[in-house]
Design an enzyme around this catalytic site. Structure first.
Site, PDB file in Angstrom:
ATOM      1  CE1 TYR A 158      22.011  15.213  12.241  1.00 49.40           C
ATOM      2  CE2 TYR A 158      23.506  13.411  12.724  1.00 49.40           C
ATOM      3  CZ  TYR A 158      23.218  14.766  12.711  1.00 49.40           C
ATOM      4  OH  TYR A 158      24.134  15.677  13.186  1.00 49.40           O
ATOM      5  CB  SER A 169      23.233  18.149  15.901  1.00 46.89           C
ATOM      6  OG  SER A 169      22.692  18.877  14.819  1.00 46.89           O
ATOM      7  CE  LYS A 207      24.381  13.684  16.305  1.00 42.53           C
ATOM      8  NZ  LYS A 207      25.688  13.169  16.768  1.00 42.53           N
ATOM      9  N   GLY A 256      37.273  11.039  12.205  1.00 49.66           N
ATOM     10  CA  GLY A 256      36.297  11.782  11.390  1.00 49.66           C
ATOM     11  C   GLY A 256      36.682  13.243  11.244  1.00 49.66           C
TER      12      GLY A 256
HETATM   13  C1  WQD Z   1      22.984  24.119   4.697  1.00 51.03           C
HETATM   14  C2  WQD Z   1      22.192  25.036   3.764  1.00 51.03           C
HETATM   15  C3  WQD Z   1      20.569  23.882   2.429  1.00 51.03           C
HETATM   16  C4  WQD Z   1      23.544  21.613   0.078  1.00 51.03           C
HETATM   17  C5  WQD Z   1      22.836  19.322   8.546  1.00 51.03           C
HETATM   18  C6  WQD Z   1      22.468  18.647   9.849  1.00 51.03           C
HETATM   19  C7  WQD Z   1      23.391  19.132  10.952  1.00 51.03           C
HETATM   20  C8  WQD Z   1      24.799  18.801  10.557  1.00 51.03           C
HETATM   21  C9  WQD Z   1      25.123  19.547   9.253  1.00 51.03           C
HETATM   22  C10 WQD Z   1      25.968  16.701  10.330  1.00 51.03           C
HETATM   23  C11 WQD Z   1      20.707  24.713   3.701  1.00 51.03           C
HETATM   24  C12 WQD Z   1      21.659  24.496   1.547  1.00 51.03           C
HETATM   25  C13 WQD Z   1      22.963  22.462   1.000  1.00 51.03           C
HETATM   26  C14 WQD Z   1      23.406  21.886  -1.303  1.00 51.03           C
HETATM   27  C15 WQD Z   1      22.118  23.839  -0.792  1.00 51.03           C
HETATM   28  N1  WQD Z   1      24.908  17.401  10.476  1.00 51.03           N
HETATM   29  N2  WQD Z   1      22.263  23.573   0.570  1.00 51.03           N
HETATM   30  N3  WQD Z   1      22.703  23.001  -1.691  1.00 51.03           N
HETATM   31  O1  WQD Z   1      21.013  20.787   6.618  1.00 51.03           O
HETATM   32  O2  WQD Z   1      21.822  22.915   7.805  1.00 51.03           O
HETATM   33  O3  WQD Z   1      22.592  20.694   8.654  1.00 51.03           O
HETATM   34  O4  WQD Z   1      24.203  19.091   8.238  1.00 51.03           O
HETATM   35  O5  WQD Z   1      27.102  17.009  10.324  1.00 51.03           O
HETATM   36  O6  WQD Z   1      23.069  18.440  12.151  1.00 51.03           O
HETATM   37  O7  WQD Z   1      21.150  19.035  10.216  1.00 51.03           O
HETATM   38  O8  WQD Z   1      23.441  21.535   6.460  1.00 51.03           O
HETATM   39  O9  WQD Z   1      25.026  21.914   4.617  1.00 51.03           O
HETATM   40  O10 WQD Z   1      23.080  20.318   4.247  1.00 51.03           O
HETATM   41  O11 WQD Z   1      22.643  22.766   4.373  1.00 51.03           O
HETATM   42  O12 WQD Z   1      21.462  24.827  -1.168  1.00 51.03           O
HETATM   43  O13 WQD Z   1      23.932  21.131  -2.205  1.00 51.03           O
HETATM   44  O14 WQD Z   1      22.701  24.880   2.444  1.00 51.03           O
HETATM   45  O15 WQD Z   1      19.303  24.023   1.818  1.00 51.03           O
HETATM   46  O16 WQD Z   1      19.990  25.935   3.546  1.00 51.03           O
HETATM   47  P1  WQD Z   1      22.091  21.524   7.341  1.00 51.03           P
HETATM   48  P2  WQD Z   1      23.589  21.565   4.873  1.00 51.03           P
END
Ligand code: WQD
Length: 340
Positions: free
Chosen positions: A152, A127, A156, A13
């Site tokens: 998810y 996480s 964790k 991964g």
């Molecule tokens: C980050 C920011 C969104 C996409 C999650 C899990 C964490 C880990 C990473 C697995 C936020 C904004 C996002 C988009 C946007 N899991 N965003 N447009 O939700 O903080 O964390 O993923 O690996 O455990 O909780 O990450 O990258 O989805 O979002 O505006 O198309 O970017 O609103 O503020 P997140 P994310």
């Protein structure tokens, strides 16, 4: 005890493969077990290209106790790094049974085999999501584990609890719970990076797909948060730093610490708009975006206190978000359709 041969579940991964590279470079002997449900076996060849070493690989599902036992019978492990698991936040809301059974069963089978073969060290890929909605930032390891906003995240929390109770009952077991914040970036060679199936949930892979013309524009989920520019703030950590953190943690486990918990982050919060501007600065590529409604389950701000990892592991993040944007884009450019 000396740790040499390390079982890496989920080792093909995004984070697993970079960690395997760092383990090889640090002189460990990593063995990958992965069911390839969300990665490609071509990653093995790319690890060999980068390190000169082709790690032993078993295409096995960690829930398959009989097949997994055969791996333990063949390989004498001193430690396990457990990455394997389903990890898409949105998907977990739609498929809770698949997430709970896969993520929990794989861990329970793993622990049963570790006990049977007396493997006494495990690093778990946890996480920041276990903190739930932060009451304050930066988040400290002693902050209460909240209720996650999705299955998810709940898996964790449950797995951290399973490991804590197992270590209490099996005193010889050393457990490290590593709470990752937001992993981004890729290997500087451009051979490895974040390669999600389908439409990316996460910010960085989505931005990269816009940058190579695979997506029309970025949708920013909300700009009314109580943050400097209204968009969500997160602690984005380069995957190379994250991988190094695992090597530092194995060294800690060799000292028989029992149960240890560390945040792996940079200690710095970056907003979505700041990330967009950093990406444009790092790559010279304009990222068009629209502002959309906030995404259900998102928190406003989330970033790590990193003192404990520095004081106890001697580890801290070295790369910044410009480095990560550069490396993520380089991977996407060289692999416009992902790793094939
Ligand atoms: C980050 C920011 C969104 C996409 C999650 C899990 C964490 C880990 C990473 C697995 C936020 C904004 C996002 C988009 C946007 N899991 N965003 N447009 O939700 O903080 O964390 O993923 O690996 O455990 O909780 O990450 O990258 O989805 O979002 O505006 O198309 O970017 O609103 O503020 P997140 P994310």
């Amino acid at each position: 005890m000396e740790i040499k041969r390390v079982l890496v579940t989920g080792g093909t991964g995004f984070i697993g493969s970079e960690t395997v590279i760092k383990l090889i470079e640090a002189g460990y002997d990593p063995v990958i077990v992965d069911n390839l449900s969300n990665s490609k076996d071509a990653v093995i060849g790319r690890i060999k290209t980068i390190t000169g070493v082709r790690p032993t690989f078993y295409k096995v599902d960690c829930c398959d106790e009989e097949a997994f036992r055969k791996v333990f019978e063949k390989e004498k492990f001193q430690a396990v790094i457990h990455f394997a698991g389903l990890k898409a936040v949105g998907e977990s809301v739609v498929k809770p049974i698949e997430y709970y059974s896969n993520n929990l069963e794989s861990t329970l089978v793993l622990l049963k085999l570790m006990k049977e073969f007396d493997v006494r060290n495990i690093v778990f890929s946890s996480s920041a999501t276990v903190y739930g909605v932060p009451k304050r930032v930066p988040l400290v390891e002693t902050d209460p584990v909240g209720s996650a906003t999705n299955p998810y995240g709940e898996t964790k929390i449950m797995i951290e609890r399973i490991l804590t109770d197992t270590q209490f009952a099996w005193k010889d077991l050393n457990v490290a719970l590593l709470r990752y914040f937001n992993p981004i970036g890729g290997h500087p060679s451009g051979l490895l990076g974040e390669d999600p199936n389908g439409i990316p949930n996460n910010l960085m892979p989505y931005i990269c797909q816009v940058a190579v013309g695979k997506r029309d524009h970025l949708r920013i989920w909300g700009d009314n948060y109580p943050t400097p520019d209204g968009t969500g703030v997160r602690d984005y950590i380069h995957v190379l730093d994250l991988a190094e953190g695992h090597v530092a943690t194995l060294k800690k486990l060799a000292t028989d610490p029992g149960l240890v918990i560390y945040n792996l982050g940079t200690g710095k919060g970056t907003s979505v708009l700041e990330m967009v501007h950093a990406f444009e600065k790092a790559t010279g590529v304009k990222i068009p975006y629209t502002i959309e409604a906030a995404r259900a389950g998102d928190v406003a701000t989330n970033y790590a206190a990193t003192d404990k990892a520095f004081n106890e592991l001697g580890w801290k993040a070295k790369y910044n978000i410009i480095d990560a944007c550069r490396d993520a884009y380089n991977f996407q450019k060289k692999n416009p359709n992902g790793i094939e």
